[in-house]
Scaffold this motif. Sequence first.
Motif, PDB file in Angstrom:
ATOM      1  N   LEU A 238       0.778  -1.349  -0.015  1.00  0.00           N
ATOM      2  CA  LEU A 238       0.023  -0.057   0.007  1.00  0.00           C
ATOM      3  C   LEU A 238       0.771   1.335   0.082  1.00  0.00           C
ATOM      4  O   LEU A 238       0.561   2.284  -0.384  1.00  0.00           O
ATOM      5  N   VAL A 239       2.058   1.152   0.490  1.00  0.00           N
ATOM      6  CA  VAL A 239       2.873   2.359   0.653  1.00  0.00           C
ATOM      7  C   VAL A 239       3.245   2.606  -0.804  1.00  0.00           C
ATOM      8  O   VAL A 239       3.325   3.835  -1.198  1.00  0.00           O
ATOM      9  N   ARG A 240       3.680   1.505  -1.546  1.00  0.00           N
ATOM     10  CA  ARG A 240       3.906   1.894  -3.085  1.00  0.00           C
ATOM     11  C   ARG A 240       2.776   2.502  -3.862  1.00  0.00           C
ATOM     12  O   ARG A 240       2.941   3.294  -4.699  1.00  0.00           O
ATOM     13  N   VAL A 241       1.631   1.953  -3.545  1.00  0.00           N
ATOM     14  CA  VAL A 241       0.426   2.757  -4.091  1.00  0.00           C
ATOM     15  C   VAL A 241       0.005   4.087  -3.699  1.00  0.00           C
ATOM     16  O   VAL A 241       0.051   4.895  -4.839  1.00  0.00           O
ATOM     17  N   THR A 242       0.210   4.291  -2.510  1.00  0.00           N
ATOM     18  CA  THR A 242       0.336   5.831  -2.141  1.00  0.00           C
ATOM     19  C   THR A 242       0.936   6.608  -2.778  1.00  0.00           C
ATOM     20  O   THR A 242       0.911   7.855  -2.961  1.00  0.00           O
ATOM     21  N   GLU A 243       2.406   6.008  -2.814  1.00  0.00           N
ATOM     22  CA  GLU A 243       3.570   7.152  -3.261  1.00  0.00           C
ATOM     23  C   GLU A 243       3.126   7.261  -4.880  1.00  0.00           C
ATOM     24  O   GLU A 243       3.450   8.555  -5.323  1.00  0.00           O
ATOM     25  N   GLU A 244       2.598   6.310  -5.603  1.00  0.00           N
ATOM     26  CA  GLU A 244       2.360   6.311  -7.177  1.00  0.00           C
ATOM     27  C   GLU A 244       1.290   7.498  -7.255  1.00  0.00           C
ATOM     28  O   GLU A 244       1.180   8.324  -8.111  1.00  0.00           O
ATOM     29  N   ILE A 245       0.433   7.524  -6.188  1.00  0.00           N
ATOM     30  CA  ILE A 245      -0.917   8.369  -6.184  1.00  0.00           C
ATOM     31  C   ILE A 245      -0.386   9.815  -6.023  1.00  0.00           C
ATOM     32  O   ILE A 245      -0.673  10.858  -6.486  1.00  0.00           O
ATOM     33  N   GLU A 246       0.763  10.046  -5.003  1.00  0.00           N
ATOM     34  CA  GLU A 246       1.156  11.503  -4.652  1.00  0.00           C
ATOM     35  C   GLU A 246       1.797  11.831  -6.289  1.00  0.00           C
ATOM     36  O   GLU A 246       1.966  13.032  -6.372  1.00  0.00           O
TER      37      GLU A 246
END
Length: 343
Positions: free
Chosen positions: A133-141
């Motif tokens: 999920l950390v990777r997902v939210t980094e891509e969203i940012e």
Amino acid sequence: MAVLAELAFSVTDLAQMRFAVAPMWEVGPSYRLLASGSTPLVHRPWVEQVRPRLTAAGLDRGWLAELIPPSGYVPDFLNPAPAGPAPSLAEELAGIRATPAARIRQDLDRLGQEQGGLGPRARTLYAEPQARLVRVTEEIETYWELALAPYWARIRAVLDADVFHRARQAAEHGAGRLFNDLHPSVSWGDSALRLAHRHRPLSRGTAGSGLLLIPSVFAWPVPFTRVTPPEPPQLAYPARGTGSLWEPRSGARAEALAAVLGRSRTRLLTELETPASTTELARRTGLSAPGVSQYLTALREAGLVTAHRAGRSVLYARTSVAESLLVAYTPGVERGRSQGGEP
């Protein structure tokens, strides 16, 4: 097959109804629009600017490409229920990272079922939800910085104007008028909200109490829903005024403002009708690149522009304060334009 969804309302449900402006309800629909082969005319200027950035950054083949398909279901954990009227992107991303592993797997099961399987990244998310999920939210940012942050002042003005209009409408005419005016597919009658052309039924028995109404400039062509009890159901609907979102808002003359800010700074503000880099602004205006950089620094310190990283470049964009100044000082520019007609 399309169905007519019907959400019954009690007095308690009406009492718990509220509005919210939610950044993630711009992220998902806008990403889907960019990834699709069909671009509504109203958003064409934005798509033409942003799609090349998306491709250059590889975001057309990353986490979001697997989690936000061209059509159909989008995992509910990407749209946590807003705790307040206007959560920041950081607050929403924190909500996403706090999603229980069971909830993530449940959403991915549905996504895989509807899409005929999960992609490789989505499968790793299923196996290691909290870590991935950390990777997902980094891509969203990253996506936010490239696609939405440079335009957020303009988008937010439309969303806030919509909420103001709807709240006044409800105060003057009641909730029924508000619901019947949201979208042609939405109607109110007999203490129930009806949504036409839905893929799944919707009932109070499968939803939480109340209702969250969320305007979105990218919700198109019909409203989107999120139903994850015990949270209140969310209805993201096309914001009023989206039709004029990308229209030019500053005129060719702003002498009065130039007398305050100086001609070069005022010229840069008017050129920032769309976000641009220092090099691009120097090419357009004939000013030197160092001079443009110096002026932009002064404008940024004054709260009139913001800077957003886009790969190796930095894009500068006008803030809502700058937009207001240009409207106030430019002859012939209509006040309150963000409250324009239906999209």
